[in-house]
Enzyme design. Structure first.
Site, mmCIF file in Angstrom:
data_model
loop_
_atom_site.group_PDB
_atom_site.id
_atom_site.type_symbol
_atom_site.label_atom_id
_atom_site.label_comp_id
_atom_site.label_asym_id
_atom_site.label_seq_id
_atom_site.Cartn_x
_atom_site.Cartn_y
_atom_site.Cartn_z
ATOM 1 N N GLY A 249 7.522 1.015 -10.868
ATOM 2 C CA GLY A 249 7.481 -0.222 -11.224
ATOM 3 C C GLY A 249 6.083 -0.755 -11.469
ATOM 4 O O GLY A 249 5.074 -0.280 -10.882
ATOM 5 N N CYS B 108 2.436 0.804 -3.278
ATOM 6 C CA CYS B 108 2.412 -0.200 -4.357
ATOM 7 C C CYS B 108 1.053 0.533 -4.911
ATOM 8 O O CYS B 108 0.135 0.853 -4.423
ATOM 9 C CB CYS B 108 1.919 -1.551 -3.992
ATOM 10 N N LEU B 109 1.202 0.512 -6.461
ATOM 11 C CA LEU B 109 -0.102 0.957 -7.016
ATOM 12 C C LEU B 109 -1.238 -0.004 -6.861
ATOM 13 O O LEU B 109 -2.542 0.444 -7.126
ATOM 14 C CB LEU B 109 0.157 1.132 -8.563
ATOM 15 N N HIS C 67 10.592 -5.728 -5.147
ATOM 16 C CA HIS C 67 9.226 -5.548 -4.940
ATOM 17 C C HIS C 67 8.407 -6.272 -6.252
ATOM 18 O O HIS C 67 7.429 -6.770 -6.080
ATOM 19 C CB HIS C 67 8.792 -3.982 -4.865
ATOM 20 N N GLU C 68 8.807 -5.844 -7.476
ATOM 21 C CA GLU C 68 8.140 -6.198 -8.671
ATOM 22 C C GLU C 68 8.361 -7.914 -8.687
ATOM 23 O O GLU C 68 7.438 -8.418 -9.062
ATOM 24 C CB GLU C 68 8.718 -5.561 -9.950
ATOM 25 N N HIS D 219 5.763 -9.465 -6.630
ATOM 26 C CA HIS D 219 4.456 -9.416 -7.453
ATOM 27 C C HIS D 219 4.309 -10.882 -8.283
ATOM 28 O O HIS D 219 3.178 -11.689 -8.226
ATOM 29 C CB HIS D 219 4.285 -8.531 -8.442
HETATM 30 NI NI NI Z 1 3.612 -3.093 -6.220
#
Ligand code: NI
Length: 168
Positions: free
Chosen positions: A46, A93-94, A135-136, A139
């Site tokens: 994501g 998370c990236l 999660h997204e 953000h």
């Molecule tokens: Ni993330």
């Protein structure tokens, strides 16, 4: 299509509230395509606009059910209108380097959003798919999964990150 640079914590843009998207044009489709390419290149599941420095309400989510598949969905202005059940599971998370932790999320959610053409979406998501969307969407509100863990765990991660950045 082009890949974009993924911004990492503690960059301020990750704390920004993303603005609502009002224009559904070719540039938006291109942004979505770039995000999809960036997500897969980074082996993520994501990605939200904030993470590439674009504080607009757009997220891309991988919905593949089999390996070697690259099915995904683009959500513009996503809102979680209902949620039920509470499940803990490991998340990363990236934008949060070298860390993962257990986070509680709704098991089942109702999502309203638009697609890149501006068509209204309204659907139910469960389990893994529901977790990624939550999660997204976080953000887009400037929230990271490390905000949803204990203060102790978070301060331990901050220490670890400080050390990591110092040694770079
Ligand atoms: Ni993330």
């Amino acid at each position: 299509m082009a890949t974009r640079e993924i911004i990492t914590y503690p960059a301020p843009v990750l704390r920004k509230k993303a603005v609502k998207i009002e224009v559904f044009d070719d540039a938006l489709q291109e942004l979505a395509n770039d995000m999809i390419e960036t997500m897969y290149k980074a082996q993520g599941v994501g990605l939200a606009g904030n993470q590439i420095g674009v504080a607009q309400q757009i997220v891309v989510v991988d919905i593949s059910t089999e390996e070697n598949e690259q099915k995904n969905i683009v959500l513009i202005n996503p809102v979680i209108s209902e949620g039920e059940g509470k499940v803990p599971d490991q998340e990363g998370c990236l934008s949060v380097l070298e860390y993962s932790a257990k986070v509680n999320r709704f098991q089942k959610i109702r999502v309203t959003a638009q697609d890149p053409q501006g068509n209204e979406l309204d659907f139910i998501a469960q389990d893994r798919f529901a977790r990624i969307i939550q999660h997204e969407v976080d953000h887009l509100h400037g929230t990271l999964f490390i905000d949803r863990i204990s203060t102790l765990k978070r301060s331990m991660y901050k220490k670890k990150l400080k050390k990591m950045l110092k040694n770079q």
